[in-house]
Design a protein around this motif. Sequence first.
Motif, PDB file in Angstrom:
ATOM      1  N   ALA A  85       2.768  -3.569 -65.245  1.00  0.00           N
ATOM      2  CA  ALA A  85       2.855  -2.887 -66.481  1.00  0.00           C
ATOM      3  C   ALA A  85       4.057  -3.345 -67.435  1.00  0.00           C
ATOM      4  CB  ALA A  85       2.870  -1.434 -66.419  1.00  0.00           C
ATOM      5  N   VAL A  86       5.061  -3.691 -66.630  1.00  0.00           N
ATOM      6  CA  VAL A  86       6.202  -3.994 -67.398  1.00  0.00           C
ATOM      7  C   VAL A  86       6.108  -5.430 -67.684  1.00  0.00           C
ATOM      8  CG1 VAL A  86       8.780  -4.293 -67.075  1.00  0.00           C
ATOM      9  CG2 VAL A  86       7.971  -2.442 -66.632  1.00  0.00           C
ATOM     10  N   LEU A  87       5.837  -6.263 -66.799  1.00  0.00           N
ATOM     11  CA  LEU A  87       5.682  -7.706 -66.795  1.00  0.00           C
ATOM     12  C   LEU A  87       4.679  -8.158 -67.912  1.00  0.00           C
ATOM     13  CD1 LEU A  87       6.284  -8.725 -63.183  1.00  0.00           C
ATOM     14  CD2 LEU A  87       7.854  -9.124 -65.129  1.00  0.00           C
ATOM     15  N   ARG A  88       3.576  -7.505 -67.864  1.00  0.00           N
ATOM     16  CA  ARG A  88       2.515  -7.715 -68.835  1.00  0.00           C
ATOM     17  C   ARG A  88       2.849  -7.133 -70.203  1.00  0.00           C
ATOM     18  NH1 ARG A  88      -1.826 -10.416 -67.025  1.00  0.00           N
ATOM     19  NH2 ARG A  88      -3.035  -9.666 -68.522  1.00  0.00           N
ATOM     20  N   GLN A  89       3.811  -6.028 -70.237  1.00  0.00           N
ATOM     21  CA  GLN A  89       4.200  -5.455 -71.629  1.00  0.00           C
ATOM     22  C   GLN A  89       3.012  -4.584 -72.004  1.00  0.00           C
ATOM     23  OE1 GLN A  89       7.350  -7.736 -73.784  1.00  0.00           O
ATOM     24  NE2 GLN A  89       5.947  -9.329 -73.119  1.00  0.00           N
ATOM     25  N   GLU A  90       2.453  -3.755 -70.980  1.00  0.00           N
ATOM     26  CA  GLU A  90       1.424  -3.039 -71.380  1.00  0.00           C
ATOM     27  C   GLU A  90       1.537  -1.783 -72.130  1.00  0.00           C
ATOM     28  OE1 GLU A  90      -0.655  -2.062 -67.739  1.00  0.00           O
ATOM     29  OE2 GLU A  90      -1.261  -4.060 -67.218  1.00  0.00           O
ATOM     30  N   PHE A  91       2.967  -1.218 -72.124  1.00  0.00           N
ATOM     31  CA  PHE A  91       3.146   0.062 -72.704  1.00  0.00           C
ATOM     32  C   PHE A  91       4.176  -0.472 -73.959  1.00  0.00           C
ATOM     33  CE2 PHE A  91       2.715   1.801 -68.351  1.00  0.00           C
ATOM     34  CZ  PHE A  91       1.482   2.573 -68.646  1.00  0.00           C
ATOM     35  N   ALA A 136       0.497 -10.276 -62.676  1.00  0.00           N
ATOM     36  CA  ALA A 136       1.374 -10.129 -64.047  1.00  0.00           C
ATOM     37  C   ALA A 136       1.156 -11.624 -64.911  1.00  0.00           C
ATOM     38  CB  ALA A 136       2.821 -10.295 -63.725  1.00  0.00           C
ATOM     39  N   ALA A 137       0.734 -12.893 -64.111  1.00  0.00           N
ATOM     40  CA  ALA A 137       0.768 -14.003 -64.578  1.00  0.00           C
ATOM     41  C   ALA A 137      -0.492 -14.387 -64.850  1.00  0.00           C
ATOM     42  CB  ALA A 137       1.111 -14.978 -63.506  1.00  0.00           C
ATOM     43  N   ARG A 138      -1.523 -13.699 -64.414  1.00  0.00           N
ATOM     44  CA  ARG A 138      -2.932 -14.083 -64.609  1.00  0.00           C
ATOM     45  C   ARG A 138      -3.580 -13.667 -66.001  1.00  0.00           C
ATOM     46  NH1 ARG A 138      -7.149 -11.749 -60.259  1.00  0.00           N
ATOM     47  NH2 ARG A 138      -5.923 -12.949 -58.952  1.00  0.00           N
ATOM     48  N   ALA A 139      -4.186 -14.495 -66.501  1.00  0.00           N
ATOM     49  CA  ALA A 139      -5.082 -14.696 -67.933  1.00  0.00           C
ATOM     50  C   ALA A 139      -6.463 -14.557 -67.709  1.00  0.00           C
ATOM     51  CB  ALA A 139      -4.575 -15.923 -68.630  1.00  0.00           C
ATOM     52  N   GLY A 140      -6.831 -13.599 -68.577  1.00  0.00           N
ATOM     53  CA  GLY A 140      -8.458 -13.449 -68.811  1.00  0.00           C
ATOM     54  C   GLY A 140      -9.246 -12.627 -67.710  1.00  0.00           C
ATOM     55  N   ALA A 149       4.463 -15.632 -68.207  1.00  0.00           N
ATOM     56  CA  ALA A 149       4.489 -16.946 -67.776  1.00  0.00           C
ATOM     57  C   ALA A 149       5.531 -16.957 -66.656  1.00  0.00           C
ATOM     58  CB  ALA A 149       4.855 -17.959 -68.790  1.00  0.00           C
ATOM     59  N   GLY A 150       6.670 -16.434 -66.692  1.00  0.00           N
ATOM     60  CA  GLY A 150       7.721 -16.407 -65.842  1.00  0.00           C
ATOM     61  C   GLY A 150       7.356 -15.970 -64.451  1.00  0.00           C
ATOM     62  N   SER A 151       6.081 -14.943 -64.262  1.00  0.00           N
ATOM     63  CA  SER A 151       5.882 -14.659 -62.994  1.00  0.00           C
ATOM     64  C   SER A 151       5.105 -15.698 -62.208  1.00  0.00           C
ATOM     65  CB  SER A 151       4.744 -13.357 -63.085  1.00  0.00           C
ATOM     66  OG  SER A 151       5.618 -12.361 -63.629  1.00  0.00           O
ATOM     67  N   PHE A 152       4.477 -16.797 -63.018  1.00  0.00           N
ATOM     68  CA  PHE A 152       3.968 -17.906 -62.471  1.00  0.00           C
ATOM     69  C   PHE A 152       4.883 -18.803 -61.880  1.00  0.00           C
ATOM     70  CE2 PHE A 152       2.283 -22.238 -62.368  1.00  0.00           C
ATOM     71  CZ  PHE A 152       1.066 -22.108 -61.711  1.00  0.00           C
ATOM     72  N   PHE A 199      -2.472 -20.018 -57.043  1.00  0.00           N
ATOM     73  CA  PHE A 199      -3.946 -20.505 -57.498  1.00  0.00           C
ATOM     74  C   PHE A 199      -4.562 -19.395 -58.252  1.00  0.00           C
ATOM     75  CE2 PHE A 199      -8.626 -20.912 -56.621  1.00  0.00           C
ATOM     76  CZ  PHE A 199      -8.845 -21.917 -57.244  1.00  0.00           C
ATOM     77  N   GLN A 200      -4.366 -18.242 -57.442  1.00  0.00           N
ATOM     78  CA  GLN A 200      -5.160 -17.196 -58.029  1.00  0.00           C
ATOM     79  C   GLN A 200      -4.449 -16.720 -59.413  1.00  0.00           C
ATOM     80  OE1 GLN A 200      -5.047 -14.333 -54.719  1.00  0.00           O
ATOM     81  NE2 GLN A 200      -7.069 -15.175 -54.167  1.00  0.00           N
ATOM     82  N   ALA A 201      -3.288 -17.246 -59.919  1.00  0.00           N
ATOM     83  CA  ALA A 201      -2.730 -16.579 -60.953  1.00  0.00           C
ATOM     84  C   ALA A 201      -3.210 -17.139 -62.161  1.00  0.00           C
ATOM     85  CB  ALA A 201      -1.301 -16.744 -60.979  1.00  0.00           C
ATOM     86  N   ASP A 202      -4.048 -18.398 -61.766  1.00  0.00           N
ATOM     87  CA  ASP A 202      -4.755 -19.136 -62.991  1.00  0.00           C
ATOM     88  C   ASP A 202      -5.621 -20.184 -62.377  1.00  0.00           C
ATOM     89  OD1 ASP A 202      -5.562 -20.571 -65.262  1.00  0.00           O
ATOM     90  OD2 ASP A 202      -3.649 -20.991 -66.176  1.00  0.00           O
ATOM     91  N   MET A 203      -6.894 -19.540 -62.025  1.00  0.00           N
ATOM     92  CA  MET A 203      -7.700 -20.688 -61.027  1.00  0.00           C
ATOM     93  C   MET A 203      -8.533 -21.511 -62.004  1.00  0.00           C
ATOM     94  SD  MET A 203      -9.244 -17.616 -58.436  1.00  0.00           S
ATOM     95  CE  MET A 203      -9.912 -16.474 -59.650  1.00  0.00           C
TER      96      MET A 203
END
Length: 275
Positions: A85-91, A136-140, A149-152, A199-203
């Motif tokens: 939640a923090v890394l993706r800035q959900e809150f 945290a890095a995964r898009a979509g 991006a820093g998590s990737f 790989f799974q962070a951006d397949m």
Amino acid sequence: MRTRTRNRVWGGVVLTALLAPSGSVAQEQERPQETLIGPGLVLDEDGERRLPTPADALRAFWQTEILPHPSGELPYGARTYPAIAVLRQEFERHPAVELDAVANALADSILAYEVAEDMTEEYYLQGDIFSTLTSAARAGRDGDGTPHAGSFDALVRIYETVVARELADGGTDPVEALRRRGRPGGHWLQLKNALRSIFQADMEGRGADYVLAVVAASEPPNIEDVWPMRPGSLWCEAADIVRFGDGPTEENPRRGELPPLALDDERFYQLCGYH
């Protein structure tokens, strides 16, 4: 699961002093109290739910008493929720330097300690950290918040550090080096978990680009060397990750970019076996 309450050192910095509360936290405390629900929340000293800070994102991995226990037991993977939640800035928004510090501290926690053997508490903890950085890095695919991006980059640093360690005494293939030194176990799992997480962070994007580049830069085993025992190779591990994506029932759209040898199921099994 046993709760660890002692401070943990992250690259020479004590966990509780790693990140000072940001201005956004102080502003949050001044807002009118409201009912907070959803994964990623933590408990304050009175047992009330509140938004997680970057420091909470790290603390939750070892001090699980700060996590809500809605049914008396922690849900599976609950200690990853505040960090995601923090890394993706959900809150709320946080400075990039704080988010990068969280991701790098998680990476350091894997690199700084003994390699965990399969099915141990430390192994599951490291698995949760890999899962956190990947999510945290995964898009979509994880709809809430913004990919970090820093998590990737942290996942790439883990993988490249592990490879460099395994090849420190020479060689070009870290998997073969592990086998030669007679220590596949936890070291092999850490290597493969790091590469699979990239790989799974951006397949479909740079995660796939990275692992396909590993395939292209490594060599498949020679069939003469395979029987009666397959020695294993980085080529096999990387190609296997792209072949199956999230699992054997879901074909990854980048699979077709593998070399023909990796796409021939019978030949691949002859060389690499089941992974």
